[in-house]
Design an enzyme around this catalytic site. Sequence first.
Site, PDB file in Angstrom:
ATOM      1  N   HIS A 367      37.734  32.628  49.230  1.00  0.00           N
ATOM      2  CA  HIS A 367      38.310  33.874  49.754  1.00  0.00           C
ATOM      3  C   HIS A 367      38.163  33.908  51.271  1.00  0.00           C
ATOM      4  O   HIS A 367      37.295  34.590  51.814  1.00  0.00           O
ATOM      5  CB  HIS A 367      37.648  35.090  49.098  1.00  0.00           C
ATOM      6  CG  HIS A 367      37.978  35.235  47.654  1.00  0.00           C
ATOM      7  ND1 HIS A 367      37.131  34.809  46.640  1.00  0.00           N
ATOM      8  CD2 HIS A 367      39.074  35.740  47.035  1.00  0.00           C
ATOM      9  CE1 HIS A 367      37.693  35.060  45.473  1.00  0.00           C
ATOM     10  NE2 HIS A 367      38.868  35.622  45.676  1.00  0.00           N
ATOM     11  N   ASN A 368      39.040  33.199  51.943  1.00  0.00           N
ATOM     12  CA  ASN A 368      39.009  33.084  53.395  1.00  0.00           C
ATOM     13  C   ASN A 368      40.412  33.302  53.950  1.00  0.00           C
ATOM     14  O   ASN A 368      41.339  33.664  53.211  1.00  0.00           O
ATOM     15  CB  ASN A 368      38.475  31.703  53.804  1.00  0.00           C
ATOM     16  CG  ASN A 368      39.172  30.582  53.053  1.00  0.00           C
ATOM     17  OD1 ASN A 368      40.393  30.609  52.853  1.00  0.00           O
ATOM     18  ND2 ASN A 368      38.412  29.588  52.603  1.00  0.00           N
ATOM     19  N   PHE A 369      40.586  33.087  55.256  1.00  0.00           N
ATOM     20  CA  PHE A 369      41.893  33.351  55.868  1.00  0.00           C
ATOM     21  C   PHE A 369      42.962  32.391  55.368  1.00  0.00           C
ATOM     22  O   PHE A 369      44.139  32.751  55.292  1.00  0.00           O
ATOM     23  CB  PHE A 369      41.778  33.259  57.390  1.00  0.00           C
ATOM     24  CG  PHE A 369      43.080  33.537  58.098  1.00  0.00           C
ATOM     25  CD1 PHE A 369      43.664  34.796  58.057  1.00  0.00           C
ATOM     26  CD2 PHE A 369      43.745  32.526  58.783  1.00  0.00           C
ATOM     27  CE1 PHE A 369      44.873  35.046  58.692  1.00  0.00           C
ATOM     28  CE2 PHE A 369      44.948  32.775  59.421  1.00  0.00           C
ATOM     29  CZ  PHE A 369      45.509  34.039  59.377  1.00  0.00           C
ATOM     30  N   HIS A 371      43.287  31.375  52.337  1.00  0.00           N
ATOM     31  CA  HIS A 371      43.756  31.993  51.090  1.00  0.00           C
ATOM     32  C   HIS A 371      44.694  33.153  51.407  1.00  0.00           C
ATOM     33  O   HIS A 371      45.737  33.320  50.748  1.00  0.00           O
ATOM     34  CB  HIS A 371      42.565  32.482  50.276  1.00  0.00           C
ATOM     35  CG  HIS A 371      42.942  33.352  49.110  1.00  0.00           C
ATOM     36  ND1 HIS A 371      43.642  32.895  48.009  1.00  0.00           N
ATOM     37  CD2 HIS A 371      42.712  34.678  48.880  1.00  0.00           C
ATOM     38  CE1 HIS A 371      43.834  33.887  47.159  1.00  0.00           C
ATOM     39  NE2 HIS A 371      43.286  34.971  47.663  1.00  0.00           N
ATOM     40  N   HIS A 407      44.989  41.724  51.467  1.00  0.00           N
ATOM     41  CA  HIS A 407      44.500  41.962  50.106  1.00  0.00           C
ATOM     42  C   HIS A 407      43.052  41.534  49.861  1.00  0.00           C
ATOM     43  O   HIS A 407      42.424  42.009  48.914  1.00  0.00           O
ATOM     44  CB  HIS A 407      45.422  41.254  49.095  1.00  0.00           C
ATOM     45  CG  HIS A 407      45.114  39.805  48.901  1.00  0.00           C
ATOM     46  ND1 HIS A 407      45.469  38.843  49.826  1.00  0.00           N
ATOM     47  CD2 HIS A 407      44.473  39.145  47.906  1.00  0.00           C
ATOM     48  CE1 HIS A 407      45.072  37.668  49.398  1.00  0.00           C
ATOM     49  NE2 HIS A 407      44.456  37.810  48.247  1.00  0.00           N
ATOM     50  N   ASP A 408      42.476  40.644  50.682  1.00  0.00           N
ATOM     51  CA  ASP A 408      41.093  40.202  50.468  1.00  0.00           C
ATOM     52  C   ASP A 408      40.253  40.325  51.742  1.00  0.00           C
ATOM     53  O   ASP A 408      39.297  39.576  51.943  1.00  0.00           O
ATOM     54  CB  ASP A 408      41.060  38.744  49.986  1.00  0.00           C
ATOM     55  CG  ASP A 408      41.085  38.645  48.467  1.00  0.00           C
ATOM     56  OD1 ASP A 408      40.659  39.600  47.802  1.00  0.00           O
ATOM     57  OD2 ASP A 408      41.548  37.616  47.943  1.00  0.00           O
ATOM     58  N   TYR A 538      32.222  30.183  42.792  1.00  0.00           N
ATOM     59  CA  TYR A 538      31.686  30.638  41.505  1.00  0.00           C
ATOM     60  C   TYR A 538      30.236  30.184  41.321  1.00  0.00           C
ATOM     61  O   TYR A 538      29.366  30.963  40.918  1.00  0.00           O
ATOM     62  CB  TYR A 538      32.538  30.085  40.359  1.00  0.00           C
ATOM     63  CG  TYR A 538      33.827  30.834  40.106  1.00  0.00           C
ATOM     64  CD1 TYR A 538      34.153  31.985  40.804  1.00  0.00           C
ATOM     65  CD2 TYR A 538      34.749  30.379  39.152  1.00  0.00           C
ATOM     66  CE1 TYR A 538      35.337  32.670  40.568  1.00  0.00           C
ATOM     67  CE2 TYR A 538      35.930  31.054  38.904  1.00  0.00           C
ATOM     68  CZ  TYR A 538      36.219  32.194  39.624  1.00  0.00           C
ATOM     69  OH  TYR A 538      37.388  32.864  39.370  1.00  0.00           O
ATOM     70  N   ALA A 566      37.761  25.161  32.861  1.00  0.00           N
ATOM     71  CA  ALA A 566      38.039  26.424  33.542  1.00  0.00           C
ATOM     72  C   ALA A 566      39.537  26.652  33.688  1.00  0.00           C
ATOM     73  O   ALA A 566      40.028  27.772  33.481  1.00  0.00           O
ATOM     74  CB  ALA A 566      37.368  26.427  34.913  1.00  0.00           C
ATOM     75  N   GLN A 567      40.293  25.626  34.039  1.00  0.00           N
ATOM     76  CA  GLN A 567      41.709  25.807  34.350  1.00  0.00           C
ATOM     77  C   GLN A 567      42.596  25.909  33.115  1.00  0.00           C
ATOM     78  O   GLN A 567      43.596  26.629  33.136  1.00  0.00           O
ATOM     79  CB  GLN A 567      42.184  24.672  35.252  1.00  0.00           C
ATOM     80  CG  GLN A 567      41.620  24.733  36.655  1.00  0.00           C
ATOM     81  CD  GLN A 567      41.884  26.068  37.322  1.00  0.00           C
ATOM     82  OE1 GLN A 567      40.998  26.920  37.370  1.00  0.00           O
ATOM     83  NE2 GLN A 567      43.078  26.249  37.811  1.00  0.00           N
TER      84      GLN A 567
END
Length: 638
Positions: A367-369, A371, A407-408, A538, A566-567
């Site tokens: 969750h960074n720029f 993204h 959004h984040d 995670y 996971a995917q």
Amino acid sequence: MGSAASAQKTIFLEVDGKVRKMVFSQQCSSGDIKQLLCSTSGFPWQSSIILVDQRGILIAIDRTIPANSKNSPYRIISQEASPRTEKEDFFQTLLAQVTEEFTRAFRIGELKREIYERLATLERRVEAEGRRAIDIDKCKLEVKQLRDELEERSSRWSPDTDDGGDRWSPDTDDGGDRWSPDTDDGGGDGRSPDTDDGGDRWSPDTDDGGEGRSPDTDDGGEGRSPDTDDGGEGRSPDTDDGDTDDGGDRWSPDTDDGGEGRSPDTDDGGEGRQSCPCRYYRSGDIIRINPCRDVPNYPKYTLTSETIETLKMPTFDVWHWEYNEMLSCLEFMYHDLGLVREFNVNPVTLKRWLLCIQENYRTNPFHNFRHCFCVTQMMYGMIHLCDLQGRLSLLELGVLMTAAVCHDLDHPGYNNTYQINARTELAIRYNDISPLENHHCAVAFQILAQPENNIFSNISPELFKQIRQVSIIRLILATDMARHGDILESFKQVVSDFDFSKEEHVKTMLLIKCCDISNEVRPTEVAEPWVDCLLEEYFMQSDREKSEGLPVTPFMDRDKVTKPKAQIGFIQFVLMPMFETVTKLFPQIEEVMVRPLQEARDHYEELMQLEEAMAEVQQKKAEILSGAVKVKRNVENL
């Protein structure tokens, strides 16, 4: 610019024993000058001639011919021994045309350079005007704040009152008896500014623990100080309830204790911020942005037509771009969609806003720029892919793009489950209801609250209210995966008879959700690194949950989760149902989005089978080794 005369050149020629004058422009090509020489000397225009001076030295036939005088005229000599054939005339004509085209091309290059220089000058002027407009807006805001403050003070205090009962003086802060500057009763109800009795009076120099109030008190009683960090009634800028008294929800900009006091530079699992020029600090009861004062000067990149086309596609590779380049791409998107013109955005304000947005994304693994840019680029691509420019208004497109950008914002790297279980400041502030998404919205609008960062400053207050409450907040809150099922079900109910003219239908669109979790629709070489980043984030959370004794989120446990495992579930049960539903409204995305999802699922299923086969081999190998050890022991016992 020179005069017309300075752009001409005069030479003298000797023709048939007579001296003739020839004038030509310095802008003439070599072919033009040669034709003038032939015409002056009486030779056919296509003749092959040379020009010599009095000493027989050859002179070049072009615009650089040296000027001469009547006393030293040039001579023209024909080199043709025989008349030219038609073929030679054709080649000579062709050569002259080519020469002229080259000359014209050079002139075009000079004109281009001149135009670029003028454009650069205009851009500098626009930037200066934009900076001036921002300063004017800031001055207007400061004047308004001063006017409001003066009105508030004048309404609370009048220097002419003399009743000592219901009035307030700027020097008093008690809730009982009042003091008026005109009273002088020396011990009744009127208070003198020099009294210092520690009772109901207050003086700027008092520092007692009674009811006297001082701005410097830090006693945990009723004195209020912006620097207090106690558990009493001292209020911290981050408290939002007014009734808490536990010292846990407060924050002071000077504390750095790793506990409940929050520092803007801490990175303690949700509440701290990374250090950056545009980070927010807390003052009073609201977040305030400490903006970059200088005009942003990140390099301006000229995007090629090929880049612009790939920018509209889901196959765009976001890993090849640096932050400055991503900022330029975002700026281009706003211009390309017509949003700058629609909202009358100052170009400098747009740059400031984007730079402040980038500074308020943390350096998390996922969750960074980058993204943020990835999600916004996918939104830009879907706008073009689904022809939304012909179906939605520019206002709605602007809302979609801005929600994607914001959004984040300030995501701490730990999800809502952790925030709620750990009872973090965000979870307490937002009552366990989408704490992160609410926080993203709050930071977004605190950035927009600053005049130098407000891209919506030139629209009406009513329209801004609609953009804020009805649109952007709703879209960002929709990114909470806890609400995924409800939002998808709402869209399913209207997709069969979807009407873009109905606001209630448009509100149910899943575009922001599709873009937020769209990595797997990209090519494998682009999507798979995102999976690694997400798993890293995670695992950081699950490790922290274990260390703090909190419930461990199952799909984040590094001891149980693998990339394929996971995917496969995420693609099969979250992505596929959502994108297949959206395909009913936009059939054109099936080939470029649904098909890649199916291929990604098959890819991870193959990896899963490979992992299971390897695990089985390892298990058999362990069993064989164990059996061999037992046999060896039995032999030794014999």
